[in-house]
Design an enzyme around this catalytic site. Structure first.
Site, PDB file in Angstrom:
ATOM      1  N   GLU A  62      79.877 -53.502  26.394  1.00 42.68           N
ATOM      2  CA  GLU A  62      81.282 -53.848  26.143  1.00 42.68           C
ATOM      3  C   GLU A  62      81.586 -53.895  24.645  1.00 42.68           C
ATOM      4  O   GLU A  62      82.606 -53.371  24.198  1.00 42.68           O
ATOM      5  CB  GLU A  62      81.593 -55.206  26.798  1.00 42.68           C
ATOM      6  CG  GLU A  62      83.073 -55.589  26.702  1.00 42.68           C
ATOM      7  CD  GLU A  62      83.332 -57.012  27.201  1.00 42.68           C
ATOM      8  OE1 GLU A  62      82.732 -57.406  28.218  1.00 42.68           O
ATOM      9  OE2 GLU A  62      84.124 -57.708  26.554  1.00 42.68           O
ATOM     10  N   HIS A  94      73.770 -57.826  20.464  1.00 42.84           N
ATOM     11  CA  HIS A  94      73.853 -59.264  20.750  1.00 42.84           C
ATOM     12  C   HIS A  94      72.938 -59.624  21.903  1.00 42.84           C
ATOM     13  O   HIS A  94      72.682 -58.822  22.796  1.00 42.84           O
ATOM     14  CB  HIS A  94      75.283 -59.714  21.056  1.00 42.84           C
ATOM     15  CG  HIS A  94      75.970 -58.908  22.118  1.00 42.84           C
ATOM     16  ND1 HIS A  94      76.509 -57.669  21.874  1.00 42.84           N
ATOM     17  CD2 HIS A  94      76.198 -59.161  23.429  1.00 42.84           C
ATOM     18  CE1 HIS A  94      77.047 -57.193  22.987  1.00 42.84           C
ATOM     19  NE2 HIS A  94      76.858 -58.079  23.950  1.00 42.84           N
TER      20      HIS A  94
HETATM   21  P1  AMP Z   1      78.135 -56.847  26.671  1.00 44.92           P
HETATM   22  O1  AMP Z   1      78.588 -55.977  25.500  1.00 44.92           O
HETATM   23  O2  AMP Z   1      78.336 -56.149  27.980  1.00 44.92           O
HETATM   24  O3  AMP Z   1      76.760 -57.393  26.511  1.00 44.92           O
HETATM   25  O4  AMP Z   1      79.116 -58.109  26.739  1.00 44.92           O
HETATM   26  C1  AMP Z   1      79.912 -58.534  25.674  1.00 44.92           C
HETATM   27  C2  AMP Z   1      80.233 -60.005  25.834  1.00 44.92           C
HETATM   28  O5  AMP Z   1      81.061 -60.394  24.759  1.00 44.92           O
HETATM   29  C3  AMP Z   1      80.981 -60.361  27.134  1.00 44.92           C
HETATM   30  O6  AMP Z   1      80.242 -61.335  27.846  1.00 44.92           O
HETATM   31  C4  AMP Z   1      82.315 -60.920  26.635  1.00 44.92           C
HETATM   32  O7  AMP Z   1      82.808 -61.983  27.418  1.00 44.92           O
HETATM   33  C5  AMP Z   1      81.967 -61.359  25.218  1.00 44.92           C
HETATM   34  N1  AMP Z   1      83.114 -61.378  24.314  1.00 44.92           N
HETATM   35  C6  AMP Z   1      83.986 -60.377  24.059  1.00 44.92           C
HETATM   36  N2  AMP Z   1      84.914 -60.765  23.158  1.00 44.92           N
HETATM   37  C7  AMP Z   1      84.606 -62.042  22.831  1.00 44.92           C
HETATM   38  C8  AMP Z   1      85.188 -63.016  21.941  1.00 44.92           C
HETATM   39  N3  AMP Z   1      86.275 -62.747  21.210  1.00 44.92           N
HETATM   40  N4  AMP Z   1      84.615 -64.235  21.872  1.00 44.92           N
HETATM   41  C9  AMP Z   1      83.507 -64.531  22.591  1.00 44.92           C
HETATM   42  N5  AMP Z   1      82.922 -63.655  23.435  1.00 44.92           N
HETATM   43  C10 AMP Z   1      83.457 -62.440  23.562  1.00 44.92           C
END
Ligand code: AMP
Length: 130
Positions: A88, A93
Site C-alpha cells: 500500500e 515498514h
Molecule cells: P502495507 O503497505 O500494505 O504494509 O500497509 C500500509 C499500512 O499503512 C496500512 O496498514 C495503513 O493502514 C497504514 N497507513 C496508511 N496511511 C497511514 C497514516 N497516515 N497513518 C498511519 N498509518 C497509515
C-alpha cells in the site's frame, strides 16, 4: 514525490508517534488490526525492505524489538507479531501487531476503529513502557 510516511516523519502529516531516533520513526497504524498496531519505518525513504542496507535493516529490528517489548507490557495480547507487506505504501515498514487471535495478523482482516482521543491514550500507555 515524498511518500506519506516521509510526510509523517517530517511532521507535515499528523501521527500518533510512539518513538523516534536518528534513523527510525514509529507511530500507530491509522487502520489498526489490533489495539496498539504500530508501524516502524526508516527515515531514509526506501520502498522495498530488503533494499535497505544491512546495518539499517539490523538496527530497524532492534528498534522494533524495543517497541514490541513495550507493546507486550501495555496491551493485552498473546504476543506481538511482526508483518512486512508494503503493497500500500512504497516506503519500507514493519507492522508490530499485539494480537489475541492469529487472524489479526492478516491485513485483509477487519480493521478496528478508535477515536483520535482513544489513539492518543493508546500511544501514551505504550510510551510509558518504553
Ligand atoms: P502495507 O503497505 O500494505 O504494509 O500497509 C500500509 C499500512 O499503512 C496500512 O496498514 C495503513 O493502514 C497504514 N497507513 C496508511 N496511511 C497511514 C497514516 N497516515 N497513518 C498511519 N498509518 C497509515
Amino acid at each position: 514525490m515524498a511518500t506519506i510516511f516521509t510526510k509523517i516523519i517530517k511532521g507535515e502529516i499528523p501521527s500518533f508517534k510512539i518513538l523516534e531516533d536518528d534513523n527510525f520513526y514509529a507511530f500507530l497504524d491509522i487502520n489498526p488490526l489490533a489495539e496498539g498496531h504500530t508501524l516502524v519505518v526508516p527515515k531514509n525513504e526506501v520502498d522495498y525492505i530488503f533494499d535497505l542496507e544491512d546495518s539499517i535493516l539490523a538496527q530497524m529490528n532492534v528498534f522494533a524489538k524495543k517497541i514490541a517489548i513495550a507493546l507486550k507490557k501495555s496491551i493485552e495480547c498473546n504476543r506481538v507479531g511482526i508483518l512486512v507487506v508494503g503493497t500500500e505504501v512504497p516506503h519500507a515498514h514493519i507492522h508490530l501487531i499485539p494480537f489475541k487471535k492469529e487472524s489479526q495478523m492478516s491485513l485483509s482482516s477487519p480493521k478496528l476503529n478508535f477515536s483520535a482521543d482513544e489513539m492518543v491514550k493508546i500511544a501514551e500507555k505504550i510510551k510509558i513502557q518504553l
